[in-house]
Design an enzyme around this catalytic site. Structure first.
Site, PDB file in Angstrom:
ATOM      1  N   ALA A  80       0.843  -1.200   0.000  1.00 43.13           N
ATOM      2  CA  ALA A  80       0.000   0.000   0.000  1.00 43.13           C
ATOM      3  C   ALA A  80       0.873   1.242   0.000  1.00 43.13           C
ATOM      4  O   ALA A  80       1.977   1.233   0.577  1.00 43.13           O
ATOM      5  CB  ALA A  80      -0.883  -0.017   1.228  1.00 43.13           C
ATOM      6  N   GLY A  94       0.865  -5.090   1.191  1.00 44.19           N
ATOM      7  CA  GLY A  94      -0.293  -5.298   0.329  1.00 44.19           C
ATOM      8  C   GLY A  94       0.084  -5.969  -0.981  1.00 44.19           C
ATOM      9  O   GLY A  94      -0.741  -6.672  -1.585  1.00 44.19           O
ATOM     10  N   GLU A 125       0.036  -9.491  -0.240  1.00 48.85           N
ATOM     11  CA  GLU A 125      -1.358  -9.897   0.006  1.00 48.85           C
ATOM     12  C   GLU A 125      -2.104 -10.088  -1.320  1.00 48.85           C
ATOM     13  O   GLU A 125      -2.926 -11.003  -1.451  1.00 48.85           O
ATOM     14  CB  GLU A 125      -2.063  -8.863   0.893  1.00 48.85           C
ATOM     15  CG  GLU A 125      -1.521  -8.917   2.336  1.00 48.85           C
ATOM     16  CD  GLU A 125      -2.135  -7.861   3.232  1.00 48.85           C
ATOM     17  OE1 GLU A 125      -1.933  -6.672   2.948  1.00 48.85           O
ATOM     18  OE2 GLU A 125      -2.811  -8.222   4.200  1.00 48.85           O
TER      19      GLU A 125
END
Ligand SMILES: CCC/C=C/C(=O)SCCNC(=O)CCNC(=O)[C@H](O)C(C)(C)COP(=O)([O-])OP(=O)([O-])OC[C@H]1O[C@@H](n2cnc3c(N)ncnc32)[C@H](O)[C@@H]1OP(=O)([O-])[O-]
Length: 726
Positions: free
Chosen positions: A61, A101, A104
């Site tokens: 992110a 992220g 992920e």
């Protein structure tokens, strides 16, 4: 953004694109979602590959989003669920990095292929967060609880080869990873995907899950030292062992929001960007990377193989820079050589565990000598003899005669005047201070001090050297103690004054350790050796034979002075090395400190002798007097242009002085306490102690308060602004 293309006849390729590290901004996420929906809607697309631009999957992110008003709307979790639910196989092609992220997203994919050089990890914990896009629930289902706990609570980067062993990736390739992923995706067309959807898998059970988790929690708490994120990461993973996936995700979100709104996440994210900001150095006369190129260092020398020199040689060898170690005679040389070899053997062992090697037995890489002539061809010298101006000048004078004209001359000093050292050389523009921190092969900080004549090229070369040695270089101006030690002085001074007024060393240390410092000022002083400061005070004429007869015991140059540390030294109490200092130790060289009843009675006799009324000093006063005096000095440093911004001071304190990173550094901490509060407290303490100038609030602090307490990012812009309230 993310680029959508067709990789092979039936495979859509979605390429995450946001240079330099493909951070997942809101725009990138929107483009990823659009790409997935487009692939889903197109009947000619049968499989999907997700990869990143420029050989990097994604660094996760965009950290800036967490401090923006749109932070709640990042919505990465639902996009990852969308990937996982896809009826068309999705393969992640991991090159470079897949972090946070980014990883992920890869965990939402049905298969993961990584390049052999790639690194993966969930480093959210290091910025005060947890993997809040379902990562705490998917990773344990893929690689089991112990490995997931390790990766998530430490935030470490996992190399591709280890990731393969852990089952984090399905395949590691040395060739073009995207092409390999497209080939795999093509093969997978039409195959069942149910078992590849991690959210549908159970968490592998351990026979002794409860005992394992309680032991793990203890370890996590111990390592965390007051930092909230590791424990909340643990709780999220524990939830994966107790709850179905959807409930686990809800718990993860709840914990994520606690962290997101905690001051610690803000502080740690500030520290992340502060470290990168100091890399882009500038000086008051405008020098920067733009105006200077670093010169290559093909060979270096280190003069003095004491504690600091040994660590510096080790750092240079680890950075693969050939190095010559020089000592004054054969006896010192042999002792130094043995110590360096021992350090290097230990480092080599550590590196072998990470499949790396360290070559130090080759004389072309590491050489020891007592002969200055051997330094004729080196590109850079780091002098690391003890803090004595006359000795340093003698060495620099010699170096300037022997070393080639282009060679850079660095001095490892913690306080001495760089200009005075440079003045005895024929190249003051190539003289610079490089203040390493002990142990120099471990500590990340390198304070880089430019003098009046130091050239931008010399600064750039020292900064580049710091980078190559994997250190954080911080460029600062020349003043006594530079930034770190100059700010430390009022802090330790207050700590000693508090002893005079009624505290015990263990009281002061406990308060500062509870605040988050790794060790308090007295334990630190015992570790470093009380004799170091004693020698410096003698050189400054503050104590010892050069002190004018009749000087009052507790006053120097009209201000308050505490002779307590000098008195301890006179009694041979130098700290750990003599087994006694502010504490007692099990033996000389021992490390386990115990409060010493001798010190307690010594302090009460001292107070009686000097008729000091003892009073109870509470924790708040201990903390405020030590920290606010240090912070006020920081404002003076900024006002004098010794450092170009508050981030510099914070990076120095976090990396060199054990300041708790989750409190962002002293200047960031000041901004969270509020400058008006700090000013008011300093004014109060200064009135109580008018003979202590270090408690008088800095004029720059007063100005910022008068200007309305602006945010830290704006402080420097107020330096030259007029305040009509002053
Ligand atoms: C939704 C909830 C769940 C998800 C949470 C997360 O993913 S949290 C995130 C979890 N991820 C992390 O914590 C990973 C954090 N990043 C890193 O650890 C390292 O940057 C690196 C290993 C990716 C590259 O190291 P390197 O030495 O090669 O390069 P470098 O370090 O100098 O960086 C180059 C430039 O990129 C910038 N930038 C980098 N990452 C981000 C980012 N995520 N964002 C924004 N910017 C970022 C960096 O500031 C610098 O900018 P500058 O100064 O040029 O303007």
């Amino acid at each position: 953004m993310a680029q959508y293309a067709r990789g092979a006849a039936a495979v859509a390729v979605i390429r995450l694109r946001n240079p330099p590290v493909n951070a997942l901004s809101l725009t990138v996420l929107q483009a990823l979602e659009d790409g997935l929906k487009r692939a889903d809607a197109d009947p000619s697309v049968k499989a999907v590959t997700i990869c990143g631009e420029n050989g990097k999957f994604s660094a996760g992110a965009d950290i800036r989003v967490f401090s923006s008003p749109k932070k709640q709307g990042l919505g990465l979790g639902p996009i990852i669920s969308l990937i996982e639910r896809s009826e068309k196989p999705v393969v992640a092609a991991i090159e470079g990095i897949a972090l946070g992220g980014g990883l992920e997203v890869a965990l939402g994919c049905h298969y993961r292929i990584a390049h052999v050089q790639a690194r993966m990890g969930l480093p959210e914990v290091t910025i005060g967060l947890l993997p809040g896009a379902e990562g705490t629930q998917r990773l344990p289902r893929l690689i089991g609880i112990p490995a997931a706990l390790d990766i998530i609570t430490t935030g470490r980067h996992v190399p591709a080869t280890e990731a393969l062993k852990l089952g984090l990736v399905d395949e590691v390739v040395e060739e073009n990873t995207v092409e390999a992923a497209i080939r795999l995706a093509t093969k997978l067309i039409g195959q069942p995907l149910g078992h590849r959807r991690l959210s549908l898998r159970p968490v592998p059970r351990l026979p002794n899950m409860e005992a394992f988790l309680s032991d793990a929690l203890m370890k996590v708490k111990k390592r965390a030292q007051g930092c909230l994120a590791p424990e909340l990461c643990f709780q999220a993973i524990k939830a994966a062992t107790e709850l179905p996936f959807a409930d686990g995700v809800r718990k993860e979100r709840e914990l994520f929001n606690i962290l997101l709104t905690s001051g610690q996440a803000k502080a740690l994210q500030y520290a992340f960007f502060a470290e990168r900001a100091v890399e882009k150095w500038t000086t008051p006369n405008g020098a920067s990377w733009k105006s200077a190129s670093p010169q290559p260092i093909r060979k270096a020398a280190v003069i003095g193989l004491g504690t600091m020199g040994r660590g510096i040689v080790t750092s240079l060898v680890k950075a693969k820079i050939p190095v010559v170690g020089l000592e004054q005679d054969l006896e010192y040389l042999n002792t130094g050589r043995k110590a360096v070899m021992l350090l290097l053997e230990r480092e080599a062992m550590k590196m072998e565990q990470g499949a790396q090697t360290l070559d130090f037995h080759n004389p072309a890489r590491l050489q020891f000598t007592v002969d200055f002539d051997v330094l004729r061809d080196v590109d850079l010298v780091i002098e690391a003899v003890f803090e004595n101006m006359a000795l340093k000048k003698e060495i620099f004078n010699k170096l300037s005669r022997i070393c080639k004209p282009e060679a850079f001359l660095c001095t490892n000093t913690s306080a001495l005047n760089i200009d005075e050292i440079a003045s005895v050389t024929n190249r003051p523009q190539q003289v610079i201070g490089t203040h390493f921190f002990s142990p120099a092969h471990v500590m990340r900080l390198l304070e880089i001090i430019y003098g009046r004549h130091t050239s931008p090229t010399t600064i750039a070369t020292a900064m580049q050297l710091a980078k190559v040695m994997k250190k954080v270089g911080v460029v600062v101006g020349n003043c006594f103690g530079f930034v770190g030690n100059r700010m430390m002085f009022p802090y330790t001074q207050q700590a000693v004054f508090l002893l005079e007024e009624g505290s015990r060393p263990e009281d002061v240390d406990r308060v500062l350790e509870d605040f988050g410092f790794k060790i308090g000022p007295f334990r630190m002083s015992d570790l470093a050796g009380l004799d170091v400061g004693w020698r410096s005070r003698k050189d400054q004429g503050l104590t010892g034979p050069s002190l004018a007869p009749g000087t009052p015991a507790r006053q120097r140059r009209g201000y308050r002075y505490s002779p307590l540390p000098d008195l301890l030294c006179e009694k041979g109490r130098f700290g750990q090395k003599t087994g006694k200092g502010w504490y007692q130790y099990e033996k000389a060289g021992g490390r386990i400190s115990k409060p010493d009843p001798w010190i307690h009675s010594f302090l009460s006799e001292y107070r009686d002798t000097h008729q000091i009324k003892t009073r109870f000093i509470d924790q708040e006063e201990i903390l405020e007097r030590c920290l606010f005096a240090l912070i006020s000095e920081g404002f003076d440093i900024l006002a004098e242009g010794i450092a170009s911004g508050p981030e510099h001071l914070d990076v120095i304190y976090i990396n060199g002085y054990g300041w708790p990173k989750h409190r962002g550094g002293p200047m960031f901490y000041a901004s969270t306490v509020g400058l008006p509060n700090i000013l008011a407290k300093l004014q109060k303490y200064s009135e109580m102690h008018p003979d202590v100038p270090q408690l008088r609030p800095s004029a720059f602090l007063k100005k910022l308060v008068a200007m309305g307490n602006p945010p830290l990012n704006d402080w420097m812009s107020y330096l030259h602004r007029q305040s009509n309230k002053l």
